[in-house]
Design a protein around this motif. Structure first.
Motif, PDB file in Angstrom:
ATOM      1  N   VAL A 201       0.932  -1.282   0.356  1.00  0.00           N
ATOM      2  CA  VAL A 201      -0.011  -0.202  -0.262  1.00  0.00           C
ATOM      3  C   VAL A 201       1.013   1.391  -0.006  1.00  0.00           C
ATOM      4  CG1 VAL A 201      -2.050   1.683   1.495  1.00  0.00           C
ATOM      5  CG2 VAL A 201      -2.272  -0.569   1.169  1.00  0.00           C
ATOM      6  N   SER A 202       1.790   1.230   1.083  1.00  0.00           N
ATOM      7  CA  SER A 202       3.008   2.256   0.806  1.00  0.00           C
ATOM      8  C   SER A 202       4.453   2.077   1.621  1.00  0.00           C
ATOM      9  CB  SER A 202       2.189   3.054   1.530  1.00  0.00           C
ATOM     10  OG  SER A 202       2.174   3.209   3.120  1.00  0.00           O
ATOM     11  N   ALA A 203       5.032   2.849   1.573  1.00  0.00           N
ATOM     12  CA  ALA A 203       6.629   2.466   2.235  1.00  0.00           C
ATOM     13  C   ALA A 203       6.955   4.392   2.227  1.00  0.00           C
ATOM     14  CB  ALA A 203       7.209   2.023   1.163  1.00  0.00           C
ATOM     15  N   VAL A 204       7.403   4.387   3.373  1.00  0.00           N
ATOM     16  CA  VAL A 204       7.877   5.833   3.316  1.00  0.00           C
ATOM     17  C   VAL A 204       9.562   5.494   3.971  1.00  0.00           C
ATOM     18  CG1 VAL A 204       6.947   7.755   4.654  1.00  0.00           C
ATOM     19  CG2 VAL A 204       5.013   6.026   3.319  1.00  0.00           C
ATOM     20  N   PRO A 205      10.099   5.599   3.684  1.00  0.00           N
ATOM     21  CA  PRO A 205      11.637   6.129   3.890  1.00  0.00           C
ATOM     22  C   PRO A 205      11.298   7.012   5.808  1.00  0.00           C
ATOM     23  CG  PRO A 205      11.882   5.937   2.111  1.00  0.00           C
ATOM     24  CD  PRO A 205      10.313   6.379   2.202  1.00  0.00           C
ATOM     25  N   LEU A 206      11.633   7.354   6.776  1.00  0.00           N
ATOM     26  CA  LEU A 206      11.647   7.555   7.681  1.00  0.00           C
ATOM     27  C   LEU A 206      12.832   8.620   8.565  1.00  0.00           C
ATOM     28  CD1 LEU A 206       9.498   5.815  10.519  1.00  0.00           C
ATOM     29  CD2 LEU A 206       8.956   7.119   8.053  1.00  0.00           C
ATOM     30  N   GLY A 207      14.045   8.778   7.628  1.00  0.00           N
ATOM     31  CA  GLY A 207      15.036   9.044   7.507  1.00  0.00           C
ATOM     32  C   GLY A 207      16.093   9.068   8.838  1.00  0.00           C
ATOM     33  N   ASN A 208      15.973   8.086   8.655  1.00  0.00           N
ATOM     34  CA  ASN A 208      16.984   7.272  10.409  1.00  0.00           C
ATOM     35  C   ASN A 208      17.253   5.885   9.343  1.00  0.00           C
ATOM     36  OD1 ASN A 208      14.507   5.738  10.750  1.00  0.00           O
ATOM     37  ND2 ASN A 208      14.971   6.333  12.954  1.00  0.00           N
ATOM     38  N   GLY A 209      17.025   5.335   8.821  1.00  0.00           N
ATOM     39  CA  GLY A 209      16.718   4.091   8.226  1.00  0.00           C
ATOM     40  C   GLY A 209      16.476   3.153   8.301  1.00  0.00           C
ATOM     41  N   VAL A 210      15.112   3.305   9.121  1.00  0.00           N
ATOM     42  CA  VAL A 210      13.844   2.845   9.310  1.00  0.00           C
ATOM     43  C   VAL A 210      12.587   2.992   7.872  1.00  0.00           C
ATOM     44  CG1 VAL A 210      11.875   2.597  10.455  1.00  0.00           C
ATOM     45  CG2 VAL A 210      14.321   2.895  11.090  1.00  0.00           C
ATOM     46  N   VAL A 211      12.399   1.690   7.422  1.00  0.00           N
ATOM     47  CA  VAL A 211      10.856   2.458   6.454  1.00  0.00           C
ATOM     48  C   VAL A 211       9.953   1.610   6.684  1.00  0.00           C
ATOM     49  CG1 VAL A 211      10.549   1.497   4.041  1.00  0.00           C
ATOM     50  CG2 VAL A 211      12.459   2.073   4.745  1.00  0.00           C
ATOM     51  N   ALA A 212       8.533   2.690   6.934  1.00  0.00           N
ATOM     52  CA  ALA A 212       7.291   2.645   7.154  1.00  0.00           C
ATOM     53  C   ALA A 212       6.916   1.795   6.685  1.00  0.00           C
ATOM     54  CB  ALA A 212       6.525   4.130   7.597  1.00  0.00           C
ATOM     55  N   MET A 213       6.187   0.568   6.256  1.00  0.00           N
ATOM     56  CA  MET A 213       5.818  -0.143   4.890  1.00  0.00           C
ATOM     57  C   MET A 213       3.943  -0.570   5.233  1.00  0.00           C
ATOM     58  SD  MET A 213       8.960  -2.027   4.148  1.00  0.00           S
ATOM     59  CE  MET A 213       8.041  -1.731   2.296  1.00  0.00           C
ATOM     60  N   GLU A 214       3.147  -0.596   4.336  1.00  0.00           N
ATOM     61  CA  GLU A 214       2.260  -0.263   4.986  1.00  0.00           C
ATOM     62  C   GLU A 214       1.588  -1.763   3.514  1.00  0.00           C
ATOM     63  OE1 GLU A 214      -2.469   0.036   5.565  1.00  0.00           O
ATOM     64  OE2 GLU A 214      -1.176   2.150   6.128  1.00  0.00           O
ATOM     65  N   TYR A 215       0.990  -3.221   4.046  1.00  0.00           N
ATOM     66  CA  TYR A 215       0.868  -3.726   3.038  1.00  0.00           C
ATOM     67  C   TYR A 215      -1.138  -4.533   3.955  1.00  0.00           C
ATOM     68  CZ  TYR A 215       5.714  -5.113   2.998  1.00  0.00           C
ATOM     69  OH  TYR A 215       6.748  -4.871   2.127  1.00  0.00           O
ATOM     70  N   ARG A 216      -1.338  -4.812   2.540  1.00  0.00           N
ATOM     71  CA  ARG A 216      -3.446  -5.232   2.193  1.00  0.00           C
ATOM     72  C   ARG A 216      -2.575  -6.537   2.069  1.00  0.00           C
ATOM     73  NH1 ARG A 216      -4.253  -2.574  -1.945  1.00  0.00           N
ATOM     74  NH2 ARG A 216      -5.497  -1.063  -0.795  1.00  0.00           N
ATOM     75  N   PRO A 217      -3.223  -7.797   2.378  1.00  0.00           N
ATOM     76  CA  PRO A 217      -3.482  -9.265   2.175  1.00  0.00           C
ATOM     77  C   PRO A 217      -4.120  -9.424   1.157  1.00  0.00           C
ATOM     78  CG  PRO A 217      -3.641  -9.366   5.276  1.00  0.00           C
ATOM     79  CD  PRO A 217      -3.092  -7.867   4.209  1.00  0.00           C
ATOM     80  N   VAL A 218      -3.533 -10.211   0.964  1.00  0.00           N
ATOM     81  CA  VAL A 218      -4.371 -10.287  -0.954  1.00  0.00           C
ATOM     82  C   VAL A 218      -5.156 -12.132   0.038  1.00  0.00           C
ATOM     83  CG1 VAL A 218      -3.907 -11.361  -3.384  1.00  0.00           C
ATOM     84  CG2 VAL A 218      -2.213  -9.759  -2.003  1.00  0.00           C
ATOM     85  N   ALA A 219      -6.243 -11.409  -0.389  1.00  0.00           N
ATOM     86  CA  ALA A 219      -6.731 -13.247  -0.138  1.00  0.00           C
ATOM     87  C   ALA A 219      -6.709 -14.109  -1.341  1.00  0.00           C
ATOM     88  CB  ALA A 219      -9.162 -12.416  -0.803  1.00  0.00           C
ATOM     89  N   LYS A 220      -7.058 -15.533  -0.434  1.00  0.00           N
ATOM     90  CA  LYS A 220      -6.893 -16.429  -0.852  1.00  0.00           C
ATOM     91  C   LYS A 220      -7.736 -16.982  -2.082  1.00  0.00           C
ATOM     92  CE  LYS A 220      -4.210 -18.016   3.524  1.00  0.00           C
ATOM     93  NZ  LYS A 220      -3.942 -19.134   4.566  1.00  0.00           N
ATOM     94  N   ALA A 221      -7.571 -17.501  -2.793  1.00  0.00           N
ATOM     95  CA  ALA A 221      -7.702 -18.413  -4.390  1.00  0.00           C
ATOM     96  C   ALA A 221      -8.590 -19.259  -4.244  1.00  0.00           C
ATOM     97  CB  ALA A 221      -7.218 -17.777  -5.943  1.00  0.00           C
TER      98      ALA A 221
END
Length: 179
Positions: free
Chosen positions: A159-179
């Motif tokens: 969904v998003s990936a944002v570097p936070l300026g100190n080496g940490v990356v804030a990442m957000e994911y949405r689980p993909v429904a199993k088919a």
């Protein structure tokens, strides 16, 4: 319907143990990330260990963040606790997936799972997670508690990936429904 959101501090190799995270300087961007989560939170879902750690720390904290954090309803998944003292809190009854499915149907804001790796893994496996929010620290631990089980792949959509300026990356994911 309420969303269930997992939030974890994690290494690049997927280890979600606080004591194994590499050192970084906590900065304003990390503070904003956690404050934004708090604004979006309607409740917390915690496993026993995380509940006991938080209950031993947060009630004595002061300030706006602590007041809001302490005031959130807390749902505790535990088979060994008989009572919870950090109010407002309640122990969940019955199997975790069924209890969480009921919580998601109730009125209220989003439910955040903080830490509580075993709870997070169960809920990912049950398909009850709507979002996974990670603060990915710049380093590999090599060993420790993994958020994602090696024997049960979890498909995620970024969904998003944002570097936070100190080496940490804030990442957000949405689980993909199993088919």
């Amino acid at each position: 319907m309420r969303k269930l959101i997992i939030t974890e501090f994690i290494t690049v190799d997927g280890i979600a143990e606080h004591e194994r995270l590499p050192s970084v300087v906590w900065n304003e961007a990390m503070t904003k990330f956690k404050e934004d989560e708090l604004v979006d939170s309607g409740a917390m879902l915690l496993g026993r260990v995380t509940y006991e750690i938080f209950a031993g720390h947060w009630p004595s904290e002061t300030g706006d963040f602590a007041e809001r954090f302490n005031a959130l309803p807390k749902y505790v998944a535990s088979t060994s606790l008989k009572a919870v003292d950090w109010k407002p809190a309640e122990l969940l009854d019955g199997p975790l997936p069924e209890a969480v499915a009921r919580l998601k149907q109730q009125a209220g804001g989003n439910i955040y799972v903080h830490g509580s790796v075993s709870v997070a893994r169960q809920l990912l496996g049950a398909g009850l997670v709507d979002r996974v929010r990670l603060l990915v620290y710049p380093g590999a631990a090599g060993r420790g508690k993994q958020l994602f089980p090696s024997d049960a792949p979890v498909a995620l959509e970024l969904v998003s990936a944002v570097p936070l300026g100190n080496g940490v990356v804030a990442m957000e994911y949405r689980p993909v429904a199993k088919a």
